[in-house]
Design a protein around this motif. Structure first.
Motif, short mmCIF file in Angstrom:
data_model
loop_
_atom_site.label_atom_id
_atom_site.label_comp_id
_atom_site.label_asym_id
_atom_site.label_seq_id
_atom_site.Cartn_x
_atom_site.Cartn_y
_atom_site.Cartn_z
N ASP A 51 41.83 41.62 47.15
CA ASP A 51 41.13 40.75 48.09
C ASP A 51 40.36 41.64 49.07
O ASP A 51 40.95 42.48 49.74
N ILE A 52 39.06 41.44 49.15
CA ILE A 52 38.18 42.34 49.89
C ILE A 52 37.42 41.59 50.98
O ILE A 52 36.90 40.50 50.75
N LYS A 53 37.36 42.21 52.15
CA LYS A 53 36.52 41.69 53.22
C LYS A 53 35.22 42.50 53.26
O LYS A 53 35.26 43.73 53.28
N LEU A 54 34.11 41.79 53.26
CA LEU A 54 32.79 42.43 53.30
C LEU A 54 32.10 42.05 54.60
O LEU A 54 31.93 40.87 54.89
N TRP A 55 31.71 43.07 55.37
CA TRP A 55 30.95 42.84 56.61
C TRP A 55 29.48 43.13 56.37
O TRP A 55 29.11 44.23 55.94
N VAL A 56 28.63 42.15 56.66
CA VAL A 56 27.18 42.34 56.55
C VAL A 56 26.51 41.78 57.79
O VAL A 56 27.10 41.02 58.55
N VAL A 80 36.22 38.14 47.29
CA VAL A 80 35.49 38.75 48.40
C VAL A 80 35.21 37.72 49.49
O VAL A 80 34.66 36.66 49.23
N GLU A 81 35.60 38.06 50.70
CA GLU A 81 35.30 37.24 51.87
C GLU A 81 34.13 37.88 52.61
O GLU A 81 34.25 39.02 53.08
N VAL A 104 34.68 46.82 53.05
CA VAL A 104 33.33 47.33 52.77
C VAL A 104 32.43 46.82 53.89
O VAL A 104 32.53 45.67 54.30
N PHE A 105 31.56 47.69 54.39
CA PHE A 105 30.69 47.26 55.49
C PHE A 105 29.37 48.01 55.45
O PHE A 105 29.26 49.11 54.92
N ALA A 319 38.76 48.35 44.08
CA ALA A 319 37.97 47.12 44.21
C ALA A 319 36.88 47.30 45.26
O ALA A 319 35.74 46.85 45.08
N ALA A 320 37.20 47.96 46.37
CA ALA A 320 36.22 48.16 47.44
C ALA A 320 35.08 49.07 46.98
O ALA A 320 33.90 48.79 47.24
N LEU A 321 35.41 50.15 46.30
CA LEU A 321 34.38 51.05 45.78
C LEU A 321 33.52 50.35 44.74
O LEU A 321 32.30 50.54 44.69
#
Length: 422
Positions: A51-56, A80-81, A104-105, A319-321
């Motif tokens: 489970d990944i959090k993505l900041w954009v 992905v959130e 990931v950001f 997963a993040a990479l």
């Protein structure tokens, strides 16, 4: 107009101090992340889950949700959130609580040095992802993503200032040299106010000097205090009496719209505003050449590299990479170019007709080579560069610094630039 331009130096000029949590990571983060990288390397053939959090950036959430939907179809075991944030504030936001930050950001490359040294970024030099990054992206983008020979970011775009001009007043040949540009037209630009440092600091590199050494990582590698540096200051001072140079800061776009000026220096963030102002008369070019006394040489600009980075504290590094790699691959970069105008760092895309037919993108890509730009250094000492360079350019242009003071002022500048400011 200035908002996006200032993203590249917002935190460097604010002198933000890292939180206690980030400082603790600095002591042990790099060594532990290298061990995790080895684990990731040996696990690259395993199933990608997590489970990944993505900041954009806030204004880009909708677009990245579409790309994430495609990613999740390819990797159904990764959820992905997508969360709104600010890439310009990556260092501040991640350092507040790294364990709660995005896996990931987005971030601008000039924060890589400070964040890597604080143990906030996941290095992936020894993985298959690094091979892909180095194979697919232009050299300047790879340089921006690298710190102390370690790769910390996935480039997805490059950004540089360019020259916008009114083609009903100036021809393509007229804008090739500063002399012709300012003798045949009026250039609105900023020598006398804040942010002159961003526009004209690279003049020293245009004349052959170095900013923090060959790779921008040598604290004592700045040599502006030589004869070439003095030549630059003489040139800046001469622009005060150049009738083709109109001091323009916040009013630069208004002057272009009214016809007071025929050209100005800005970045891709100004494209829509200039198009509105000039309509079909809008034209774009790489910076002109300048002559400091030894012949014409390309006028350089700072190059910014847009990156996706992985949080060193992510619980799902593979997963993040994988997500960061996907968000910055050729297909995703094309979507980012088409929807938000990000100029790709991908080598193949830079030859794609969709990209090359865009005159702003074409000019930025030309500016991204080593003849036309210098990758903005990632050293913490850049916090000292910005105010010192602004003061030097402003006062030289206004005549507050006399020619017999140039050498002393440059000596002090170089000395001050080897320190950090709070």
């Amino acid at each position: 107009m200035k908002k996006n331009r200032k993203k590249w130096k917002k935190l460097l000029s604010s002198g933000v101090v890292l939180s206690a949590a980030a400082l603790l990571l600095a002591a042990c983060g790099n060594s532990s992340s290298k061990e995790e990288t080895k684990t990731t390397k040996s696990s690259e053939s395993t199933k990608v889950t997590g489970d990944i959090k993505l900041w954009v950036d806030t204004e880009q959430v909708d677009m990245f949700k579409k790309i994430v939907t495609d990613f999740e179809k390819k990797y159904p075991d990764v959820k992905v959130e997508v969360t709104a944030g600010s890439s310009a504030d990556a260092k501040t936001d991640v350092s507040k609580d790294p364990s709660a930050a995005g896996d990931v950001f987005m971030m601008p490359h000039d924060q890589v040095g400070q964040m890597a040294d604080a143990g906030l970024l996941y290095p992936f030099t020894e993985t298959k992802f690094a091979k892909t990054v180095k194979k697919e992206n232009v050299a300047s983008a790879i340089e921006g993503a690298t710190w102390k020979k370690e790769l910390y970011g996935f480039p997805y775009g490059v950004e540089s200032q360019v020259l916008y001009y009114n083609k009903s007043k100036l021809s393509a040949d007229d804008v090739k040299t500063w002399k012709d540009l300012t003798s045949k037209g009026k250039l609105g630009t900023n020598f006398g106010d804040a942010s002159a440092n961003y526009i004209f600091g690279p003049l020293f590199m245009s004349n052959g000097d170095l900013l923090y050494g060959e790779n921008g990582e040598d604290v004592k590698g700045t040599n502006f205090n030589n004869e070439k540096g003095v030549e630059v200051l003489k040139w800046i001072a001469s622009q005060k009496s150049n009738s083709g140079v109109i001091q323009s800061s916040t009013e630069a776009l208004a002057n272009l719209t009214s016809g007071t000026t025929d050209a100005f220096l800005s970045g891709p963030w100004s494209k829509n505003d200039v198009k509105k102002a000039l309509g079909d008369n809008m034209a774009v070019a790489a910076y002109p050449t300048v002559d400091f006394g030894s012949g014409e040489t390309p006028m350089k600009a700072f190059l910014g590299v847009k990156l996706f980075a992985v949080n060193q504290q992510t619980k799902s590094p593979l997963a993040a990479l994988t997500l960061a790699s996907y968000l910055s691959n050729e297909s995703s970069q094309l979507k980012e170019f088409e929807e938000i105008g990000t100029v790709p760092s991908n080598k193949s895309l830079q030859e794609n007709e969709k990209v090359t037919s865009d005159e702003v993108a074409k000019a930025v890509m030309q500016m991204s080579d080593t003849d036309h730009s210098v990758v903005m250094p990632k050293l913490p000492e850049m916090t000292s560069f910005w105010p010192a360079m602004d003061a030097l350019i402003n006062d030289t242009y206004k005549g507050n610094i006399k020619e017999n003071q140039y050498q002393d002022k440059l000596d002090k500048l170089v000395s001050d630039m080897s320190k950090t400011t709070e």
